[in-house]
Design a protein around this motif. Structure first.
Motif, PDB file in Angstrom:
ATOM      1  N   MET A 169       0.805  -1.220   0.000  1.00  0.00           N
ATOM      2  CA  MET A 169       0.000   0.000   0.000  1.00  0.00           C
ATOM      3  C   MET A 169       0.839   1.272   0.000  1.00  0.00           C
ATOM      4  SD  MET A 169      -3.277  -0.704  -0.157  1.00  0.00           S
ATOM      5  CE  MET A 169      -2.797  -1.936  -1.363  1.00  0.00           C
ATOM      6  N   GLN A 170       2.125   1.181   0.305  1.00  0.00           N
ATOM      7  CA  GLN A 170       2.982   2.364   0.264  1.00  0.00           C
ATOM      8  C   GLN A 170       3.047   2.969  -1.135  1.00  0.00           C
ATOM      9  OE1 GLN A 170       6.626   0.868   2.408  1.00  0.00           O
ATOM     10  NE2 GLN A 170       6.506   2.869   3.368  1.00  0.00           N
ATOM     11  N   GLN A 171       2.703   2.180  -2.142  1.00  0.00           N
ATOM     12  CA  GLN A 171       2.690   2.703  -3.509  1.00  0.00           C
ATOM     13  C   GLN A 171       1.683   3.848  -3.654  1.00  0.00           C
ATOM     14  OE1 GLN A 171       2.512  -0.352  -6.671  1.00  0.00           O
ATOM     15  NE2 GLN A 171       2.887  -1.859  -5.069  1.00  0.00           N
ATOM     16  N   LEU A 172       0.656   3.862  -2.816  1.00  0.00           N
ATOM     17  CA  LEU A 172      -0.364   4.909  -2.903  1.00  0.00           C
ATOM     18  C   LEU A 172       0.248   6.285  -2.688  1.00  0.00           C
ATOM     19  CD1 LEU A 172      -3.180   3.173  -0.810  1.00  0.00           C
ATOM     20  CD2 LEU A 172      -2.939   3.213  -3.302  1.00  0.00           C
ATOM     21  N   LEU A 253       4.540  11.811   6.451  1.00  0.00           N
ATOM     22  CA  LEU A 253       5.844  11.303   6.886  1.00  0.00           C
ATOM     23  C   LEU A 253       5.976   9.822   6.578  1.00  0.00           C
ATOM     24  CD1 LEU A 253       6.259  13.116  10.331  1.00  0.00           C
ATOM     25  CD2 LEU A 253       7.437  13.626   8.190  1.00  0.00           C
ATOM     26  N   TYR A 254       4.839   9.111   6.614  1.00  0.00           N
ATOM     27  CA  TYR A 254       4.880   7.679   6.311  1.00  0.00           C
ATOM     28  C   TYR A 254       5.286   7.445   4.863  1.00  0.00           C
ATOM     29  CZ  TYR A 254       3.479   2.801   5.952  1.00  0.00           C
ATOM     30  OH  TYR A 254       3.471   1.449   5.746  1.00  0.00           O
ATOM     31  N   THR A 255       4.795   8.287   3.960  1.00  0.00           N
ATOM     32  CA  THR A 255       5.176   8.154   2.558  1.00  0.00           C
ATOM     33  C   THR A 255       6.672   8.385   2.378  1.00  0.00           C
ATOM     34  OG1 THR A 255       2.993   8.878   1.798  1.00  0.00           O
ATOM     35  CG2 THR A 255       4.817   9.105   0.255  1.00  0.00           C
ATOM     36  N   ARG A 256       7.217   9.349   3.108  1.00  0.00           N
ATOM     37  CA  ARG A 256       8.633   9.685   2.949  1.00  0.00           C
ATOM     38  C   ARG A 256       9.554   8.699   3.645  1.00  0.00           C
ATOM     39  NH1 ARG A 256       8.924  16.267   3.869  1.00  0.00           N
ATOM     40  NH2 ARG A 256       7.495  16.854   2.171  1.00  0.00           N
ATOM     41  N   PHE A 257       9.173   8.279   4.859  1.00  0.00           N
ATOM     42  CA  PHE A 257      10.109   7.506   5.678  1.00  0.00           C
ATOM     43  C   PHE A 257       9.596   6.118   6.059  1.00  0.00           C
ATOM     44  CE2 PHE A 257      10.667  12.058   6.733  1.00  0.00           C
ATOM     45  CZ  PHE A 257      11.929  12.231   6.176  1.00  0.00           C
ATOM     46  N   GLY A 258       8.419   5.744   5.603  1.00  0.00           N
ATOM     47  CA  GLY A 258       7.918   4.406   5.905  1.00  0.00           C
ATOM     48  C   GLY A 258       7.590   4.231   7.380  1.00  0.00           C
ATOM     49  N   ASP A 259       7.951   3.086   7.924  1.00  0.00           N
ATOM     50  CA  ASP A 259       7.616   2.749   9.311  1.00  0.00           C
ATOM     51  C   ASP A 259       8.595   3.385  10.300  1.00  0.00           C
ATOM     52  OD1 ASP A 259       5.375   1.056   8.731  1.00  0.00           O
ATOM     53  OD2 ASP A 259       6.792  -0.450   8.027  1.00  0.00           O
ATOM     54  N   TRP A 260       8.856   4.663  10.097  1.00  0.00           N
ATOM     55  CA  TRP A 260       9.831   5.347  10.956  1.00  0.00           C
ATOM     56  C   TRP A 260       9.382   5.379  12.411  1.00  0.00           C
ATOM     57  CZ3 TRP A 260       8.300   9.647  13.702  1.00  0.00           C
ATOM     58  CH2 TRP A 260       7.079  10.205  13.327  1.00  0.00           C
ATOM     59  N   LEU A 261       8.101   5.547  12.659  1.00  0.00           N
ATOM     60  CA  LEU A 261       7.608   5.646  14.030  1.00  0.00           C
ATOM     61  C   LEU A 261       7.823   4.336  14.781  1.00  0.00           C
ATOM     62  CD1 LEU A 261       6.202   7.318  16.193  1.00  0.00           C
ATOM     63  CD2 LEU A 261       4.004   6.539  15.293  1.00  0.00           C
TER      64      LEU A 261
END
Length: 297
Positions: A169-172, A253-261
């Motif tokens: 889903m990160q492709q979105l 931020l999720y789009t830029r860095f993924g599972d950063w949190l």
């Protein structure tokens, strides 16, 4: 499976339908009635002002040889009404279901969507990327989510269980999708939880979500997760939902860095553990005195 005799009986019927399709004229008539009902609801949606019509997962179960006629009907519908139509099909490929080695069942189902433009052209054909393990003998997609740029914004299709896979889903967000079209099929035991899980994918990737569900809760939300419309498939009433959704993408931020949190939380926890180990001091204990009583001579 032994606990659900009704499901076992349904599976036996499906396997018989796949291997011996000519024996089920009533089944063919039911399929035709289902297709007519879908186009009837689609017609009503258009009359209410819909510019995009979305069916739920596998709305039309049909044989492979009947697919061209249904696609032609969908294309004619879109061109006549100048609307986008996302057809969600379960296409059965009849014949022997056992693989050549005789030890496994071949994929005999195509769980897919077909997005048709207002000009009646097929924009894309999408196969479910993640068929449900052990229960869905269908062909899987190539892992990609196709996009379509429209006058309203960028659209993308996916199907039900695909939204449980965050990496897919990160492709979105990466493709700047404004609206995810997510036809789905649930059952009462996982409704409404499965629909609310999908809302997280919309928020993470900054897009709106249209999750049209059979056998569950349909949800239509914006990029903040705000529910703009819903429909309970188990409630009495119409199975038609009309909603106006924004079709724009918001960078997150999720789009830029993924599972950063999640990674930051893990690193923070590891730091707390190391700090606790370093600060640990040995406990000083007082010596225990022993009193010896000697006998008097």
């Amino acid at each position: 499976m032994a606990r659900f005799p009704a499901l076992q009986e349904a599976n036996r019927g499906l396997l018989a339908f796949v291997t011996q399709t000519g024996r089920f004229p009533l089944g063919q008539a039911a399929i035709q009635h289902q297709q007519d009902s879908l186009f009837h609801l689609s017609q009503r949606a258009v009359e209410k002002g819909a510019r995009l019509v979305l069916w739920s997962e596998g709305s039309s179960l049909l044989l492979k040889q009947a697919e061209p006629a249904l696609l032609a009907r969908g294309q004619a519908f879109s061109a006549r009404h100048r609307v986008y139509l996302l057809m969600a099909l379960g296409v059965v490929m009849p014949g022997p279901i056992w693989a050549a080695n005789g030890t496994s069942v071949r994929p005999f189902l195509e769980n897919k969507t077909i997005l048709i433009t207002p000009s009646g052209q097929i924009a894309n054909v999408f196969y479910k990327n993640h068929p449900v393990p052990l229960v869905e003998p269908s062909r899987s997609g190539d892992g990609q989510i196709p996009t379509l740029a429209t006058a309203y914004g960028r659209l993308a299709p996916s199907i039900c269980y695909d939204a449980d896979h965050m990496a897919t889903m990160q492709q979105l967000g990466q493709k700047r999708i404004g609206l995810l079209l997510l036809p789905a099929g649930d059952w009462q035991a996982i409704s409404p939880f499965h629909s609310y899980m999908a809302v997280f994918r919309a928020v993470e990737n900054g897009c709106s979500l249209a999750r049209q569900v059979s056998g569950g809760l349909s949800l239509f939300v914006d990029y903040r997760g705000k529910v703009l419309a819903r429909h309970d498939g188990y409630a009495r009433g119409d199975n038609l939902t009309i909603v106006s959704l924004p079709v724009n993408n918001v960078s997150t931020l999720y789009t830029r860095f993924g599972d950063w949190l999640a990674y930051a939380a893990m690193a923070l926890l590891a730091g707390f553990v190391l700090q606790a180990i370093r600060q640990k001091r040995p406990i000083k204990r007082k010596p225990i005195s022993t009193l010896f009583v000697l006998p008097v001579a």
